[in-house]
Design a protein around this motif. Structure first.
Motif, short mmCIF file in Angstrom:
data_model
loop_
_atom_site.label_atom_id
_atom_site.label_comp_id
_atom_site.label_asym_id
_atom_site.label_seq_id
_atom_site.Cartn_x
_atom_site.Cartn_y
_atom_site.Cartn_z
N GLY A 152 -19.00 -32.45 36.71
CA GLY A 152 -18.05 -33.51 37.04
C GLY A 152 -17.36 -34.08 35.82
N VAL A 153 -18.12 -34.35 34.75
CA VAL A 153 -17.48 -34.91 33.55
C VAL A 153 -16.60 -33.87 32.87
N GLY A 154 -16.99 -32.59 32.98
CA GLY A 154 -16.16 -31.53 32.41
C GLY A 154 -14.84 -31.39 33.13
N ILE A 155 -14.87 -31.43 34.47
CA ILE A 155 -13.64 -31.36 35.26
C ILE A 155 -12.78 -32.59 35.02
N GLN A 156 -13.43 -33.75 34.88
CA GLN A 156 -12.68 -34.97 34.62
C GLN A 156 -11.92 -34.90 33.30
N LYS A 157 -12.49 -34.27 32.32
CA LYS A 157 -11.83 -34.19 31.02
C LYS A 157 -10.81 -33.07 30.94
N HIS A 158 -11.15 -31.88 31.44
CA HIS A 158 -10.32 -30.70 31.25
C HIS A 158 -9.48 -30.33 32.47
N GLY A 159 -9.73 -30.94 33.63
CA GLY A 159 -9.12 -30.48 34.86
C GLY A 159 -9.92 -29.32 35.42
N PHE A 160 -9.75 -29.03 36.72
CA PHE A 160 -10.60 -28.02 37.35
C PHE A 160 -10.42 -26.64 36.71
N MET A 161 -9.20 -26.14 36.68
CA MET A 161 -8.97 -24.81 36.13
C MET A 161 -9.23 -24.78 34.63
N GLY A 162 -8.86 -25.88 33.96
CA GLY A 162 -9.12 -25.94 32.52
C GLY A 162 -10.61 -25.90 32.22
N MET A 265 -27.39 -31.43 26.40
CA MET A 265 -26.65 -30.30 25.84
C MET A 265 -25.59 -29.80 26.81
N TYR A 266 -25.90 -29.77 28.10
CA TYR A 266 -24.91 -29.32 29.08
C TYR A 266 -23.74 -30.30 29.17
N ILE A 267 -24.03 -31.58 29.13
CA ILE A 267 -22.96 -32.58 29.15
C ILE A 267 -22.12 -32.47 27.89
N SER A 268 -22.78 -32.27 26.76
CA SER A 268 -22.05 -32.11 25.49
C SER A 268 -21.14 -30.90 25.54
N GLY A 269 -21.65 -29.79 26.08
CA GLY A 269 -20.84 -28.59 26.19
C GLY A 269 -19.65 -28.76 27.14
N ALA A 270 -19.86 -29.53 28.21
CA ALA A 270 -18.77 -29.77 29.16
C ALA A 270 -17.68 -30.63 28.56
N LEU A 271 -18.04 -31.53 27.64
CA LEU A 271 -17.08 -32.44 27.03
C LEU A 271 -16.43 -31.87 25.78
N ALA A 272 -17.01 -30.79 25.25
CA ALA A 272 -16.50 -30.24 23.99
C ALA A 272 -15.08 -29.71 24.17
#
Length: 275
Positions: A152-162, A265-272
């Protein structure tokens, strides 16, 4: 020849070793059962369910009373609470997520760590002596929550496809090798992570408790049911049971630590910014 010797040594009694059935606890109250895939399943409130609620109450009560009367010079309970909070905040929050992003995830990391730790420690507390996380359904629930949060935090930052591109396409890789790399990265980072996250915790709690049951019941059987010459072996089994029980306390802590560390680590990777 071997079977005859074994039969004469064991006598008429037989030892039933512990197995997965020992973890399928019946409900507390009316006994309502049904068959599913050849296994007897129970309906109702079970001991692990009560332990989950009890663990939540314990964690909440501890931090509530530790922070209720905050002072510049902390008392014993406040000091313990601050040290416990700071341990997760610093070693698994700030050090992994970085000073910019870590603070908003600290409440989640602290809660999950101590919730898992208390449930693991139930295995060594007298009159409870059952690790809640040895039931796979409990662990997969936590893993699913982790999966939703870091994706969820990864999609929020990068967008779904991103985000899908971010998790599936390593930077600096190109050419035909992408036909192999992209599916593997997608499976590893999106699909498989919650499964391995859950299995690691579940398998350690399950195997450790099964080993304790084996040494405890095996020692009792050798002392009480077998010939007198087997008594020293039974006593040795009890000594190993005590040694493994202390080792299990360390493993219970480490498994809670590893679960939350991987979450961070997974959250960090999603936000990187780069994969």
């Amino acid at each position: 020849m071997v079977s005859l010797i074994g039969t004469s040594a064991l006598g008429s009694e037989s030892f039933t070793p512990p197995g997965p059935g020992d973890f399928n606890l019946p409900p507390i109250g009316p006994d309502r059962t049904f068959e599913f895939l050849g296994q007897t399943m129970y309906l109702g409130v079970t001991k692990p369910m009560i332990q989950v609620v009890l663990a939540g109450v314990i964690v909440f009560a501890f931090f509530y009373y530790a922070s209720r009367k905050r002072a510049m010079v902390p008392g014993r309970l406040q000091f313990v609470g601050e040290e416990a909070y700071g341990f997760v905040r610093n070693s698994m929050g700030r050090d992994i997520l970085g000073s910019h992003d870590f603070q908003r995830f600290v409440p989640y990391l602290v809660t999950v760590f101590f919730f898992i730790l208390v449930n693991n420690l139930f295995a060594t507390i007298p009159f409870i002596q059952f690790p809640t996380m040895s039931r796979s359904g409990m662990v997969y629930g936590l893993a699913l929550l982790s999966w939703v949060i870091y994706n969820g935090v990864g999609i929020q930052k990068h967008g779904f496809m991103g985000y899908i591109k971010h998790q599936s396409l390593p930077s600096g890789v190109g050419g035909p090798i992408l036909l192999l790399i992209v599916p593997l990265e997608f499976m590893s980072n999106i699909l498989v992570r919650p499964v391995t996250l859950a299995l690691r915790l579940f398998a350690n709690m399950f195997a450790g408790h099964l080993l304790l049951i084996l040494f405890a019941l095996g020692g009792e059987y050798l002392v009480a049911e077998m010939a007198i010459q087997y008594a020293p072996v039974g006593i040795l089994a009890w000594v190993l049971f005590i040694a493994i029980a202390f080792l299990e306390i360390l493993i219970q802590f480490l498994q809670a630590y590893v679960f939350v560390l991987l979450n961070a680590m997974y959250i960090s990777g999603a936000l990187a910014d780069e994969h």
